[in-house]
Scaffold this motif. Structure first.
Motif, PDB file in Angstrom:
ATOM      1  N   GLN A  85       0.826  -1.215   0.000  1.00 30.58           N
ATOM      2  CA  GLN A  85       0.000   0.000   0.000  1.00 30.58           C
ATOM      3  C   GLN A  85       0.856   1.259   0.000  1.00 30.58           C
ATOM      4  OE1 GLN A  85      -2.699  -0.251   3.345  1.00 30.58           O
ATOM      5  NE2 GLN A  85      -3.523  -2.229   2.671  1.00 30.58           N
ATOM      6  N   TYR A  86       1.909   1.253   0.790  1.00 31.19           N
ATOM      7  CA  TYR A  86       2.775   2.431   0.873  1.00 31.19           C
ATOM      8  C   TYR A  86       3.460   2.696  -0.468  1.00 31.19           C
ATOM      9  CZ  TYR A  86       2.423   2.101   6.030  1.00 31.19           C
ATOM     10  OH  TYR A  86       1.987   2.052   7.329  1.00 31.19           O
ATOM     11  N   ALA A  87       3.841   1.635  -1.177  1.00 33.55           N
ATOM     12  CA  ALA A  87       4.494   1.805  -2.476  1.00 33.55           C
ATOM     13  C   ALA A  87       3.547   2.457  -3.476  1.00 33.55           C
ATOM     14  CB  ALA A  87       4.974   0.454  -3.001  1.00 33.55           C
ATOM     15  N   GLN A  88       2.316   2.000  -3.496  1.00 32.87           N
ATOM     16  CA  GLN A  88       1.328   2.593  -4.397  1.00 32.87           C
ATOM     17  C   GLN A  88       1.086   4.054  -4.041  1.00 32.87           C
ATOM     18  OE1 GLN A  88      -1.977  -0.068  -3.795  1.00 32.87           O
ATOM     19  NE2 GLN A  88      -1.097  -1.703  -5.048  1.00 32.87           N
ATOM     20  N   SER A  89       1.024   4.321  -2.751  1.00 30.66           N
ATOM     21  CA  SER A  89       0.806   5.690  -2.285  1.00 30.66           C
ATOM     22  C   SER A  89       1.983   6.592  -2.630  1.00 30.66           C
ATOM     23  CB  SER A  89       0.577   5.680  -0.766  1.00 30.66           C
ATOM     24  OG  SER A  89       0.438   6.983  -0.261  1.00 30.66           O
ATOM     25  N   LEU A  90       3.203   6.085  -2.443  1.00 33.28           N
ATOM     26  CA  LEU A  90       4.389   6.909  -2.706  1.00 33.28           C
ATOM     27  C   LEU A  90       4.541   7.190  -4.193  1.00 33.28           C
ATOM     28  CD1 LEU A  90       6.824   8.373  -1.588  1.00 33.28           C
ATOM     29  CD2 LEU A  90       8.094   6.218  -1.668  1.00 33.28           C
ATOM     30  N   TYR A 204       7.272   6.311  11.687  1.00 32.38           N
ATOM     31  CA  TYR A 204       8.366   7.086  11.100  1.00 32.38           C
ATOM     32  C   TYR A 204       8.492   6.734   9.625  1.00 32.38           C
ATOM     33  CZ  TYR A 204      10.381   8.326  15.695  1.00 32.38           C
ATOM     34  OH  TYR A 204      10.602   8.834  16.954  1.00 32.38           O
ATOM     35  N   THR A 205       8.851   7.713   8.803  1.00 32.58           N
ATOM     36  CA  THR A 205       9.216   7.413   7.418  1.00 32.58           C
ATOM     37  C   THR A 205      10.327   8.340   6.948  1.00 32.58           C
ATOM     38  OG1 THR A 205       8.292   6.823   5.249  1.00 32.58           O
ATOM     39  CG2 THR A 205       7.639   8.953   6.141  1.00 32.58           C
ATOM     40  N   THR A 224       4.773  10.657  13.056  1.00 30.14           N
ATOM     41  CA  THR A 224       3.434  11.028  13.474  1.00 30.14           C
ATOM     42  C   THR A 224       3.433  11.352  14.972  1.00 30.14           C
ATOM     43  OG1 THR A 224       2.811   8.758  14.048  1.00 30.14           O
ATOM     44  CG2 THR A 224       2.420   9.472  11.776  1.00 30.14           C
ATOM     45  N   LYS A 225       2.340  11.879  15.438  1.00 34.24           N
ATOM     46  CA  LYS A 225       2.173  12.027  16.876  1.00 34.24           C
ATOM     47  C   LYS A 225       2.027  10.639  17.496  1.00 34.24           C
ATOM     48  CE  LYS A 225      -2.873  12.528  16.636  1.00 34.24           C
ATOM     49  NZ  LYS A 225      -4.017  13.412  16.926  1.00 34.24           N
ATOM     50  N   SER A 226       2.306  10.547  18.785  1.00 30.38           N
ATOM     51  CA  SER A 226       2.169   9.273  19.494  1.00 30.38           C
ATOM     52  C   SER A 226       0.700   8.911  19.672  1.00 30.38           C
ATOM     53  CB  SER A 226       2.829   9.355  20.864  1.00 30.38           C
ATOM     54  OG  SER A 226       4.217   9.513  20.749  1.00 30.38           O
ATOM     55  N   LEU A 227       0.413   7.638  19.511  1.00 30.82           N
ATOM     56  CA  LEU A 227      -0.907   7.111  19.844  1.00 30.82           C
ATOM     57  C   LEU A 227      -0.737   6.128  21.001  1.00 30.82           C
ATOM     58  CD1 LEU A 227      -2.490   6.370  16.340  1.00 30.82           C
ATOM     59  CD2 LEU A 227      -2.808   8.385  17.776  1.00 30.82           C
ATOM     60  N   ASN A 228      -1.597   6.211  21.995  1.00 33.34           N
ATOM     61  CA  ASN A 228      -1.567   5.259  23.097  1.00 33.34           C
ATOM     62  C   ASN A 228      -2.239   3.968  22.657  1.00 33.34           C
ATOM     63  OD1 ASN A 228      -0.384   7.164  24.800  1.00 33.34           O
ATOM     64  ND2 ASN A 228      -2.378   7.965  25.436  1.00 33.34           N
ATOM     65  N   ILE A 229      -1.553   2.849  22.794  1.00 34.83           N
ATOM     66  CA  ILE A 229      -2.130   1.565  22.412  1.00 34.83           C
ATOM     67  C   ILE A 229      -2.005   0.574  23.564  1.00 34.83           C
ATOM     68  CG2 ILE A 229      -1.675   1.913  19.951  1.00 34.83           C
ATOM     69  CD1 ILE A 229       0.660  -0.069  20.189  1.00 34.83           C
ATOM     70  N   MET A 241      -0.271   2.468  11.730  1.00 33.41           N
ATOM     71  CA  MET A 241       0.236   2.360  10.365  1.00 33.41           C
ATOM     72  C   MET A 241      -0.676   3.025   9.343  1.00 33.41           C
ATOM     73  SD  MET A 241       2.047  -1.404  10.337  1.00 33.41           S
ATOM     74  CE  MET A 241       3.242  -0.869   9.095  1.00 33.41           C
ATOM     75  N   ASP A 242      -1.953   3.161   9.687  1.00 33.72           N
ATOM     76  CA  ASP A 242      -2.906   3.808   8.775  1.00 33.72           C
ATOM     77  C   ASP A 242      -2.661   5.310   8.637  1.00 33.72           C
ATOM     78  OD1 ASP A 242      -4.187   1.459   8.193  1.00 33.72           O
ATOM     79  OD2 ASP A 242      -5.929   1.821   9.480  1.00 33.72           O
ATOM     80  N   GLN A 243      -1.806   5.862   9.466  1.00 32.74           N
ATOM     81  CA  GLN A 243      -1.495   7.290   9.375  1.00 32.74           C
ATOM     82  C   GLN A 243      -0.531   7.605   8.230  1.00 32.74           C
ATOM     83  OE1 GLN A 243      -1.167   9.214  13.641  1.00 32.74           O
ATOM     84  NE2 GLN A 243      -0.189   7.208  13.685  1.00 32.74           N
ATOM     85  N   TYR A 244      -0.057   6.570   7.539  1.00 28.94           N
ATOM     86  CA  TYR A 244       0.988   6.785   6.532  1.00 28.94           C
ATOM     87  C   TYR A 244       0.619   7.790   5.437  1.00 28.94           C
ATOM     88  CZ  TYR A 244       4.359   6.206   2.865  1.00 28.94           C
ATOM     89  OH  TYR A 244       5.296   6.469   1.898  1.00 28.94           O
ATOM     90  N   PRO A 245      -0.546   7.707   4.810  1.00 32.63           N
ATOM     91  CA  PRO A 245      -0.817   8.644   3.706  1.00 32.63           C
ATOM     92  C   PRO A 245      -0.634  10.107   4.104  1.00 32.63           C
ATOM     93  CG  PRO A 245      -2.433   6.884   3.704  1.00 32.63           C
ATOM     94  CD  PRO A 245      -1.647   6.736   4.970  1.00 32.63           C
TER      95      PRO A 245
END
Length: 262
Positions: A85-90, A204-205, A224-229, A241-245
């Motif tokens: 997905q990231y490759a297609q997006s990039l 990170y990217t 990205t900003k930190s997300l509590n999980i 990981m969905d924050q990538y776009p």
């Protein structure tokens, strides 16, 4: 309230305060915007590394990591899916935001020097040794790893290897482009709460562009900003990981600036 419980509460408050104040961080150490002569970029590889798991505090981190490890099969599938997905997006993002034609995926096979490019493939470095259940750095389909590094230390190779410039220069010729690009994306988990109940996770990217002389002409990085999980479901990691776009969009926006604008 006894002393032990009071300490636990204070540590928890500190954890949530630290992770709550996190924000997106975007930079372009090497702005790309001055490279109008570059018309075509070959996207060599889009890398997604395994989760960088916390190491401290030792007991709390160990408890949290057991939850991540228990999901290893599903999470490895997620990492592989995200690489594609990231490759297609990039590819789309570079076309739109950098204003270039991008050769990627199956299209790379149409280049006259593709066989030479493929002969330089290094598969072994993508496999990680040791007791971790996350043993693979994933490369999006169609991409090829030309870098030789030790036990998953991809970012160290990118940051430090004197060989990277010559590899990039060679593959620009093989893939009949003006430049080559690759990216490296990974999730970092830290700030573990007491008893491993929660942790903070960031995506990170880094995106790199090298020209036909092997010169780095573009580098953008972001987190990205930190997300509590809680870390006990695949969805916890997926939402990070969905924050990538959006992360990619911000990084390319910063890269597209000229040196004067940056």
């Amino acid at each position: 309230m006894n002393k032990s419980l009071r300490s636990t509460v204070l540590v928890s408050i500190l954890f949530f305060a630290l992770s709550g104040c996190s924000s997106w961080r975007i930079a372009a150490p090497v702005p790309y915007g001055n490279n109008a002569e570059v018309k075509t970029i070959a996207l060599m590889a889009v890398y997604v590394s395994p989760f960088q798991q916390p190491q401290t505090p030792v007991a709390d981190a160990s408890t949290f990591n057991k939850k991540t490890d228990a999901l290893a099969d599903e999470l490895n599938n997620l990492l592989a899916q995200k690489a594609e997905q990231y490759a297609q997006s990039l590819e789309k993002g570079m076309k739109m935001q950098l204003g270039v034609d991008v050769i990627a995926g199956e299209e790379l096979k149409s280049r006259k020097g593709y066989d030479r490019y493929l002969r330089d493939e290094e598969k072994e470095p993508l496999q990680i040794k040791g007791p971790t259940p996350f043993k693979t750095i994933y490369v999006a389909p169609g991409g090829v790893n030309n870098f030789k590094f030790d036990n998953g230390q991809l970012q160290t190779f990118i940051d430090e290897s004197p060989r990277l410039r010559s590899i990039a220069r060679k593959q620009v010729r093989n893939l009949e482009a003006n430049a080559v690009a690759f990216s490296h994306t990974r999730v970092v988990i830290d700030q573990v709460a007491p008893l491993g109940k929660k942790a903070a996770a960031r995506l990170y990217t880094d995106i790199y562009v090298y020209d036909d002389r092997g010169k780095l002409i573009g580098h953008g990085s972001g987190e990205t900003k930190s997300l509590n999980i809680v870390g006990d479901t695949v969805d916890d990691y997926k939402k990070v990981m969905d924050q990538y776009p959006e992360l990619q969009r911000r990084v390319l926006e910063e890269m597209a600036k000229t040196e004067e604008e940056a």
